[in-house]
Design a protein around this motif. Structure first.
Motif, PDB file in Angstrom:
ATOM      1  N   MET A  29      -9.383   3.821  -0.087  1.00  0.00           N
ATOM      2  CA  MET A  29      -8.573   2.607  -0.057  1.00  0.00           C
ATOM      3  C   MET A  29      -7.585   2.614   1.114  1.00  0.00           C
ATOM      4  O   MET A  29      -7.105   3.663   1.523  1.00  0.00           O
ATOM      5  CB  MET A  29      -7.778   2.473  -1.368  1.00  0.00           C
ATOM      6  N   THR A  30      -7.270   1.442   1.632  1.00  0.00           N
ATOM      7  CA  THR A  30      -6.171   1.310   2.578  1.00  0.00           C
ATOM      8  C   THR A  30      -4.865   1.221   1.798  1.00  0.00           C
ATOM      9  O   THR A  30      -4.854   1.005   0.584  1.00  0.00           O
ATOM     10  CB  THR A  30      -6.324   0.052   3.446  1.00  0.00           C
ATOM     11  N   ASP A  31      -3.751   1.370   2.497  1.00  0.00           N
ATOM     12  CA  ASP A  31      -2.452   1.294   1.828  1.00  0.00           C
ATOM     13  C   ASP A  31      -2.275  -0.035   1.098  1.00  0.00           C
ATOM     14  O   ASP A  31      -1.892  -0.068  -0.081  1.00  0.00           O
ATOM     15  CB  ASP A  31      -1.318   1.436   2.854  1.00  0.00           C
ATOM     16  N   ARG A  32      -2.537  -1.133   1.783  1.00  0.00           N
ATOM     17  CA  ARG A  32      -2.287  -2.453   1.201  1.00  0.00           C
ATOM     18  C   ARG A  32      -3.283  -2.780   0.090  1.00  0.00           C
ATOM     19  O   ARG A  32      -2.927  -3.421  -0.901  1.00  0.00           O
ATOM     20  CB  ARG A  32      -2.303  -3.530   2.290  1.00  0.00           C
ATOM     21  N   TYR A  33      -4.522  -2.340   0.236  1.00  0.00           N
ATOM     22  CA  TYR A  33      -5.501  -2.593  -0.830  1.00  0.00           C
ATOM     23  C   TYR A  33      -5.133  -1.800  -2.082  1.00  0.00           C
ATOM     24  O   TYR A  33      -5.248  -2.307  -3.205  1.00  0.00           O
ATOM     25  CB  TYR A  33      -6.899  -2.212  -0.350  1.00  0.00           C
ATOM     26  N   ALA A  34      -4.670  -0.569  -1.898  1.00  0.00           N
ATOM     27  CA  ALA A  34      -4.242   0.228  -3.047  1.00  0.00           C
ATOM     28  C   ALA A  34      -3.097  -0.463  -3.789  1.00  0.00           C
ATOM     29  O   ALA A  34      -3.068  -0.512  -5.022  1.00  0.00           O
ATOM     30  CB  ALA A  34      -3.807   1.626  -2.587  1.00  0.00           C
TER      31      ALA A  34
END
Length: 455
Positions: free
Chosen positions: A440-445
């Motif tokens: 996951m990316t930071d923002r998706y997480a």
């Protein structure tokens, strides 16, 4: 293997592809260039654009994220390898036509070096490990089913091992060699050629009172060991045993890849900290000048930011020269697999880099905003993992039959595009959980954490 064994470049630069014995070299594009291209066009590499380097979820467009960092590391790594390659050719250690191969291999390994890192940087690794540790301490269901010997590869979750898994298993030819990279690139990528259980058996990296740098962490999951062992045999990496455990000597090019990373992040972290206001101009200028040397004269009309950028460039150039000198100095030990340091630490700039690292530890990594966001990131990762664990537990109850999933689990699978292929036991289920979370990316997480918690 005894210390008399010496690795040779003919084997170390193996162009054999993992999982593809039919591969034939292309006249106009070497396999090592193909390795690089396969990595940079992959989805995991692309996602690095939204993963933390040092500053989590920062809105300043000039602060580094993982993808920019990886590209910069590959540039430094290529320069290191070209200089070392020319020295090897001059001394008769390497045929001149293979010098570009050396650079292409290191460049490919460098762009991949962070590909397995989870969101929120190294604190994300710690968060995932902490979640698994807590789960095993209160083991029920799926977590209780994992053999105890495999727990260390989850409780000390390691982005390097996840990266090897991505390169050799998950991407492109899934379960059949992965990206099918050259064995030379895989060797240059693997900083820690040992599994977590074997490293535990060797008492946390201590072997006969000595600590080998390749045992500092683990870099291979047990399920991926056959792929690495296959590559190591072709590369001629010395295999060592301790009781029932085994590990390998590092590929010599690992030291160049590692130096490129050390040079880049230590210097650029200072520049980023100046950009965000966490470190003052005078301190950053002094630290960079100690690395790159003070210029003969100040360029007139430079802004503070331009001067920091200029000193950063000088620092990187000076560090490349110092690392090449250290490689040459320790060349014999590196080729015997007995060198157990890092090139920057062993170079003439070792003290200057140590000073920069000390400032980073005391002033950058403990900055209030970074600390607050790391605490949030830890909670986000725990929310995600706790929220999707029931899907894998449901799959286990149904005998690993996807068709037997409950309606709610199917809904989660659709909403999150969970990949349930190849899951057949607790080990593969927990790896699939880790694959999703670390990818996951930071923002998706953050978005998925909110969704799962109903926020």
């Amino acid at each position: 293997m005894g210390n008399r064994f010496r690795m040779n470049w003919e084997s170390l630069l193996s162009a054999e592809r993992l999982g593809d014995k039919t591969y034939q070299p292309h006249r106009n594009r070497s396999i090592f260039v193909q390795d690089h291209d396969r990595i940079v066009f992959s989805a995991p590499f692309r996602r690095l654009a939204n993963k933390t380097q040092v500053q989590p979820l920062y809105e300043n467009d000039h602060v580094h994220h993982r993808l920019i960092h990886s590209i910069e590391v590959s540039s430094v790594g290529r320069s290191l390898a070209m200089r070392v390659g020319h020295w090897l050719a001059e001394t008769g250690e390497l045929p001149e036509p293979q010098v570009p191969d050396l650079a292409d291999i290191v460049q490919a390994a460098c762009v991949a070096h962070d590909i397995g890192n989870p969101p929120f940087g190294h604190s994300g690794e710690e968060a995932m490990g902490a979640w698994f540790s807590e789960g095993f301490a209160n083991a029920r269901g799926l977590l209780a089913d994992l053999p105890a010997g495999l727990r260390p590869e989850f409780t000390a979750f390691e982005g390097n091992a996840q990266g090897f898994r991505i390169l050799t298993r998950l991407e492109m030819y899934r379960g059949d060699g992965g990206m099918r990279l050259s064995k030379a690139t895989l060797g240059a990528f693997t900083k820690y050629p040992v599994t977590a259980p074997d490293r535990e058996c060797i008492n946390g990296g201590s072997h006969h009172g000595e600590t080998y740098v390749g045992l500092k962490k683990f870099g291979i999951f047990v399920s991926d060991l056959p792929q690495f062992a296959t590559a190591a045999r072709s590369l001629g990496l010395p295999e060592r045993t301790h009781e029932q455990a085994r590990y390998w000597a590092r590929h010599p090019l690992v030291f160049l890849m590692e130096a490129a990373d050390d040079i880049t992040y230590n210097i650029v972290d200072l520049e980023d900290a100046y950009t965000t206001g966490e470190l003052p101009f005078d301190l950053v200028r002094r630290l960079l000048a100690e690395l790159g040397g003070k210029p003969n004269s100040n360029a007139p009309g430079m802004t503070e930011a331009e001067e920091i950028g200029y000193l950063r460039a000088r620092g990187i150039g000076s560090a490349i020269e110092a690392s090449v000198d250290a490689f040459i100095t320790h060349y014999d030990a590196i080729m015997r697999g007995t060198f157990s340091g890092d090139l920057i630490g062993a170079s003439r700039l070792g003290e200057a880099f140590a000073a920069a690292k000390a400032v980073a530890r005391e002033r950058i990594f403990t900055a209030p905003r970074k600390t607050e966001l790391e605490i949030s990131g830890r909670r986000i990762i725990a929310n995600v993992m706790s929220g999707i664990l029931p899907v894998y537990e449901d799959l286990a109850r149904g005998g690993w039959d996807i068709a037997a999933l409950s309606p709610h689990s199917r809904q989660l699978v659709r909403a999150l595009s969970l990949d349930l292929r190849d899951i057949r036991d607790a080990e593969s289920a927990l790896h699939a959980l880790a694959d999703f979370t670390s990818g996951m990316t930071d923002r998706y997480a953050l978005r998925i954490s909110r969704m799962l918690s109903g926020a």
